[in-house]
Design an enzyme around this catalytic site. Structure first.
Site, PDB file in Angstrom:
ATOM      1  N   CYS A   1      23.456 -57.067  18.754  1.00  0.00           N
ATOM      2  CA  CYS A   1      24.672 -57.045  17.944  1.00  0.00           C
ATOM      3  C   CYS A   1      24.549 -58.045  16.810  1.00  0.00           C
ATOM      4  CB  CYS A   1      25.902 -57.358  18.796  1.00  0.00           C
ATOM      5  SG  CYS A   1      25.944 -59.056  19.384  1.00  0.00           S
TER       6      CYS A   1
ATOM      7  N   CYS B   1      23.933 -61.735  17.498  1.00  0.00           N
ATOM      8  CA  CYS B   1      22.554 -62.160  17.786  1.00  0.00           C
ATOM      9  C   CYS B   1      21.902 -62.745  16.527  1.00  0.00           C
ATOM     10  CB  CYS B   1      21.725 -60.982  18.292  1.00  0.00           C
ATOM     11  SG  CYS B   1      22.314 -60.270  19.841  1.00  0.00           S
TER      12      CYS B   1
ATOM     13  N   CYS C   1     -21.801 -40.744  32.410  1.00  0.00           N
ATOM     14  CA  CYS C   1     -21.914 -40.868  30.948  1.00  0.00           C
ATOM     15  C   CYS C   1     -20.977 -41.954  30.413  1.00  0.00           C
ATOM     16  CB  CYS C   1     -21.585 -39.531  30.285  1.00  0.00           C
ATOM     17  SG  CYS C   1     -22.765 -38.211  30.671  1.00  0.00           S
TER      18      CYS C   1
ATOM     19  N   ASP D   1      14.450 -43.339 -20.880  1.00  0.00           N
ATOM     20  CA  ASP D   1      13.449 -43.373 -21.945  1.00  0.00           C
ATOM     21  C   ASP D   1      12.311 -42.455 -21.530  1.00  0.00           C
ATOM     22  OD1 ASP D   1      11.780 -43.988 -24.020  1.00  0.00           O
ATOM     23  OD2 ASP D   1      11.036 -45.836 -23.115  1.00  0.00           O
TER      24      ASP D   1
END
Length: 519
Positions: A25, A28, A102, A515
Site C-alpha cells: 500500500c 509502505c 550423454c 515542425d
C-alpha cells in the site's frame, strides 16, 4: 541495483535505483522512505509504489549500497538483487544428448571450463547455461560441446531478467496463498453464515464440534495471510510506522484471537457463550478477499512494464561480424567496440556505429519519426534497431550495450516511470497520516459502542470493520500507476516524457506547434 554519478552539483554524491518487492500500500512507501532517509549518508530517497523502485541519492563515503539495501530489509521488505551485466544465459538444444550418460558427459566437460555459473542439462536435449561473459564466450561453450560429438543449436538468448523472475515468483506465491485461503474460507462461510441463515440441518458431529471445526478451517487461512502480520508488525515496531498491513493484521488478528478464547470457553461449557459469538469466518473471509485483491494487483503491476519490454524487443538479436577474416553470426551481446558488422537488405542494425563501406537507405522512423528512409553512405552514422531497406554495407561498431541510442531511450522511460510527480508526494504524505487516524477511529468506535452497552461482540465487529474497510491505496496507487501507463504509452508512440513532473506540467499546455522534418 543500478548506480550512477548524480547529475547534482554536490560533490561526492551518487544516485542508485533499488528494486523492491513486498510493498502492499501507499503507507509502505513512507515506511521505506523514512528508513532510508534516517540512514547516515542518505541525502534524499524517493520510493515509487507502482514501479516498486527506490531512487536514493547518497554519499558513498558514509554509506554503501549494501547499507541502503539493509535499511530496506530491516523495514520488512525485500530487495531484488540485480544480475550483473556480465552474466548471460545460453539456451540451447544439444542434438544427441538424449540420455543420462550423454548428460553426464557434457556436464563433465563443462565443469572444466572457467566462467560457467550454473547449468541445467536435460535428457530431452535441452540445456540452459548461465555464464560470465568476461571469462568465457558462448562460442567457446558451443565449441566444447561440439568436440564431444554433439551439435549445439542456440535458441534466442539474452540477459537474465532477474526482476521478471522475482515478479513471477511473487505472483505465484500470492496465487497459492489466495487459493488456500479461498478453499478453506468457502466451507467456513457455509457452516457459520449460510447454514444459520437458511436454517439448514447439519450432522450431529459437526454441530457438537462447531468451534473446533471453525478453528481448523480458519487457521490455514490465517497462515496464508502471514505476510500481512509479518510486514504489519515489523513496520509498527521497527520503523514506528503503521501501514495497511498493520490495519489488516490488527483487525483480523483481533477477531481470530478473540474467537480462539471464546472457542475455549465453549469447549469447557462455560455459560453465556455460543457458536454465534465466534468470528473465525470474519478473519478468514477478510484475509481471502484481501489476498485476492493483492493477487489481481500483482498481475496488473506485472503488465505495467510492457512498454519497456516492447522497446527492448525492437533491437536485433544477432549480428553478422567479420573476425579473423571470417563472417560469423553472434548474439548482439557479444558485439565489441571496433567490430566490423555486416548488414544486408531487410535486416535490423544491431548496434550504433559508422559506415566504412557500402551505402543504403535506412528506416529511422523508430528514432526520429521520419517516415521516409534516409540515404546513408561511407562516413555516416547508423543507429541500432533501425531497419536497413535496400543496399548492404559494413559499419564499425562504436556504441554497444547500454551506450546505444535505444538503450538510452529505454533508460529515459524507466527513469520517467520511477519518478514522482508533485501531486504524488502530497498523496504519500496524506497516506502517512491516514493509517494512524484510522486506528484512532477504530479504537474510538470500539469504546463508544461498548460503553453504550452494545456488548463486546458488536463493539469488536465495529472495530474490525473500521480497520479493514480503510485503505489508502486508491490515494497512493492511482498517481504512480497513471504515470507508468502514460509514459509507457507515450514511448510506444514515439513520445518520450522526461519525468513525472514534466507530465504533470503538460496539463498547462494550450498550444502545440508541429515542425515537419526537413523544413
Amino acid at each position: 541495483m543500478e548506480s550512477k554519478k548524480s547529475d547534482s552539483t554536490k560533490p561526492g554524491t551518487e544516485t542508485c535505483t533499488i528494486k523492491i518487492k513486498g510493498m502492499t500500500c501507499a503507507s509502505c512507501v513512507r515506511t521505506i522512505e523514512k528508513s532510508l532517509n534516517q540512514t547516515e549518508g542518505v541525502k534524499n530517497a524517493n520510493v515509487n509504489f507502482a514501479s516498486e523502485k527506490a531512487t536514493v541519492e547518497y554519499n558513498p563515503e558514509k554509506v554503501s549500497k549494501d547499507g541502503l539495501e539493509k535499511a530496506i530489509t530491516d523495514s520488512g521488505y525485500h530487495v531484488i538483487k540485480e544480475t550483473p551485466d556480465d552474466l548471460k544465459v545460453l539456451n540451447m538444444k544439444i542434438i544427441g544428448m538424449d540420455n543420462s550418460h550423454c548428460v553426464n558427459t557434457v556436464r563433465g566437460s563443462l565443469d572444466s571450463l572457467k566462467g560457467i555459473i550454473s547449468k541445467e542439462l536435460m535428457t530431452n536435449e535441452k540445456a540452459k547455461i548461465v555464464y560470465d561473459s568476461k571469462l568465457i564466450s558462448s562460442e567457446k561453450i558451443k565449441q566444447t560441446i561440439r568436440s564431444l560429438g554433439y551439435n549445439p543449436v542456440e535458441e534466442i538468448s539474452g540477459y537474465l531478467d532477474t526482476e521478471k523472475l522475482e515478479r513471477e515468483k511473487e505472483i505465484n506465491n500470492i496465487k497459492i496463498r489466495t487459493l488456500v485461503a479461498i478453499i478453506f474460507s468457502i466451507p467456513l462461510m457455509f457452516i457459520s453464515m449460510i447454514v444459520p441463515f437458511l436454517n439448514i440441518p447439519l450432522p450431529l458431529f459437526i454441530e457438537n464440534n462447531m468451534a473446533v471445526i471453525q478453528f481448523l478451517l480458519a487457521t490455514p487461512v490465517i497462515i496464508s495471510g502471514s505476510i500481512f502480520y509479518s510486514r504489519g508488525f515489523i513496520s509498527a515496531f521497527k520503523t514506528k510506522t503503521a501501514t495497511m498491513d498493520t490495519l489488516v493484521a490488527i483487525g483480523t488478528g483481533t477477531a481470530y484471537i478473540y474467537s480462539i478464547i471464546l472457542a475455549y470457553f465453549i469447549l469447557i461449557r462455560k455459560e453465556g457463550y455460543s457458536h454465534d459469538d465466534l468470528y473465525f469466518e470474519v478473519a478468514a473471509l477478510l484475509i481471502a478477499f484481501i489476498l485476492l485483491g493483492k493477487y489481481l494487483e500483482a498481475v496488473a503491476k506485472g503488465k505495467t512494464s510492457q512498454a519497456i519490454k516492447k522497446l527492448i524487443g525492437l533491437q536485433a538479436k544477432t549480428a553478422l561480424v567479420k573476425r579473423d577474416k571470417k563472417e560469423i553470426q553472434i548474439p548482439i551481446e557479444e558485439v565489441l567496440v571496433g567490430d566490423m558488422v555486416i548488414v544486408k537488405p531487410g535486416e535490423k542494425i544491431p548496434v550504433d556505429g559508422i559506415i566504412v563501406s557500402g551505402h543504403s537507405s535506412i528506416d529511422e522512423s523508430m528514432i526520429t519519426g521520419e517516415s521516409i528512409p534516409v540515404e546513408k553512405n561511407k562516413g555516416d552514422k547508423v543507429i541500432g534497431a533501425t531497419l536497413n531497406k535496400t543496399g548492404s554495407f559494413i559499419f564499425k561498431a562504436q556504441k554497444i550495450g547500454s551506450e546505444t541510442a535505444l538503450a538510452q531511450i529505454i533508460k529515459l522511460v524507466e527513469q520517467a516511470q520511477g519518478s514522482k510527480a508533485p501531486i504524488q508526494k502530497l498523496a504519500d504524505k496524506i497516506s502517512s497520516y491516514f493509517v494512524p487516524a484510522v486506528m484512532i477511529i477504530g479504537i474510538s468506535s470500539f469504546l463508544i459502542w461498548y460503553l453504550l452497552g452494545m456488548g463486546l461482540s458488536f463493539a469488536l465487529t465495529t472495530f474490525v470493520a473500521v480497520l479493514i474497510i480503510a485503505c489508502p491505496c486508491a490515494l497512493g496507487l492511482a498517481t504512480p500507476t497513471a504515470i507508468m501507463v502514460g509514459t509507457g504509452k507515450g514511448a510506444e508512440n514515439g513520445i518520450l516524457i522526461k519525468s513525472a513532473e514534466s507530465l504533470q506540467k503538460a496539463r498547462n499546455i494550450d498550444t502545440v506547434i508541429f515542425d515537419k522534418t526537413g523544413t
